[in-house]
Design a protein around this motif. Structure first.
Motif, PDB file in Angstrom:
ATOM      1  N   GLY A  95     -17.912  19.580 -11.588  1.00  0.00           N
ATOM      2  CA  GLY A  95     -18.858  18.559 -12.019  1.00  0.00           C
ATOM      3  C   GLY A  95     -18.241  17.646 -13.057  1.00  0.00           C
ATOM      4  O   GLY A  95     -18.411  16.432 -13.022  1.00  0.00           O
ATOM      5  N   ALA A  96     -17.468  18.228 -13.989  1.00  0.00           N
ATOM      6  CA  ALA A  96     -16.818  17.426 -15.023  1.00  0.00           C
ATOM      7  C   ALA A  96     -15.750  16.531 -14.407  1.00  0.00           C
ATOM      8  O   ALA A  96     -15.592  15.378 -14.825  1.00  0.00           O
ATOM      9  N   SER A  97     -15.038  17.039 -13.411  1.00  0.00           N
ATOM     10  CA  SER A  97     -14.000  16.213 -12.800  1.00  0.00           C
ATOM     11  C   SER A  97     -14.617  15.048 -12.017  1.00  0.00           C
ATOM     12  O   SER A  97     -14.055  13.955 -11.995  1.00  0.00           O
ATOM     13  N   VAL A  98     -15.761  15.287 -11.425  1.00  0.00           N
ATOM     14  CA  VAL A  98     -16.456  14.205 -10.715  1.00  0.00           C
ATOM     15  C   VAL A  98     -16.913  13.145 -11.711  1.00  0.00           C
ATOM     16  O   VAL A  98     -16.740  11.941 -11.476  1.00  0.00           O
ATOM     17  N   LEU A  99     -17.478  13.594 -12.830  1.00  0.00           N
ATOM     18  CA  LEU A  99     -17.918  12.645 -13.847  1.00  0.00           C
ATOM     19  C   LEU A  99     -16.734  11.885 -14.435  1.00  0.00           C
ATOM     20  O   LEU A  99     -16.827  10.686 -14.704  1.00  0.00           O
ATOM     21  N   ARG A 100     -15.621  12.575 -14.616  1.00  0.00           N
ATOM     22  CA  ARG A 100     -14.408  11.922 -15.125  1.00  0.00           C
ATOM     23  C   ARG A 100     -13.944  10.838 -14.139  1.00  0.00           C
ATOM     24  O   ARG A 100     -13.599   9.728 -14.537  1.00  0.00           O
ATOM     25  N   THR A 101     -13.972  11.155 -12.859  1.00  0.00           N
ATOM     26  CA  THR A 101     -13.571  10.180 -11.832  1.00  0.00           C
ATOM     27  C   THR A 101     -14.487   8.964 -11.847  1.00  0.00           C
ATOM     28  O   THR A 101     -14.017   7.826 -11.754  1.00  0.00           O
ATOM     29  N   VAL A 102     -15.778   9.201 -11.993  1.00  0.00           N
ATOM     30  CA  VAL A 102     -16.743   8.094 -12.062  1.00  0.00           C
ATOM     31  C   VAL A 102     -16.429   7.215 -13.263  1.00  0.00           C
ATOM     32  O   VAL A 102     -16.430   5.987 -13.176  1.00  0.00           O
ATOM     33  N   GLY A 103     -16.143   7.848 -14.397  1.00  0.00           N
ATOM     34  CA  GLY A 103     -15.839   7.097 -15.614  1.00  0.00           C
ATOM     35  C   GLY A 103     -14.570   6.279 -15.493  1.00  0.00           C
ATOM     36  O   GLY A 103     -14.511   5.120 -15.928  1.00  0.00           O
ATOM     37  N   VAL A 104     -13.523   6.863 -14.901  1.00  0.00           N
ATOM     38  CA  VAL A 104     -12.250   6.142 -14.724  1.00  0.00           C
ATOM     39  C   VAL A 104     -12.450   4.941 -13.807  1.00  0.00           C
ATOM     40  O   VAL A 104     -11.953   3.844 -14.086  1.00  0.00           O
TER      41      VAL A 104
END
Length: 103
Positions: A50-59
């Motif tokens: 979930g954190a990696s998905v959110l990180r990808t969205v942010g990038v």
């Protein structure tokens, strides 16, 4: 009564006759199913995913809007300012925010 309402009422009555249950009996089954088991807590890998998905969205948001950094809330909303992200997160079940920097 419109045709749609008549059809819906007829379908509801037909469903009661097929199952042989009254609405009260159906409700007791529903509450029994709810109390049987609760979902387990998320595992560490699910949380990391979930954190990696959110990180990808942010990038991606940083790239699209030419930001050097952004904050992402648990529901996937991206904010250019930390205060805005924290204010939005106050209304969510998971109140964490993730700071993301453009790569």
């Amino acid at each position: 009564m419109s045709n749609e309402n008549k059809e819906a009422a007829a379908a509801h009555e037909g469903a009661e006759q097929q199952t042989g249950q009254q609405p009260e009996a159906a409700e007791s089954k529903a509450t029994k199913a709810k109390s049987e088991s609760k979902p387990k807590a998320k595992t560490k890998s699910e949380t990391e995913n979930g954190a990696s998905v959110l990180r990808t969205v942010g990038v991606e948001a940083c790239k699209r809007h030419q930001l050097t950094q952004a904050w992402v809330t648990s529901d996937g909303q991206v904010f250019p300012q930390e205060g805005d992200a924290k204010e939005h997160a106050r209304n969510l079940g998971d109140k964490t925010t993730l700071k993301v920097t453009a790569k």
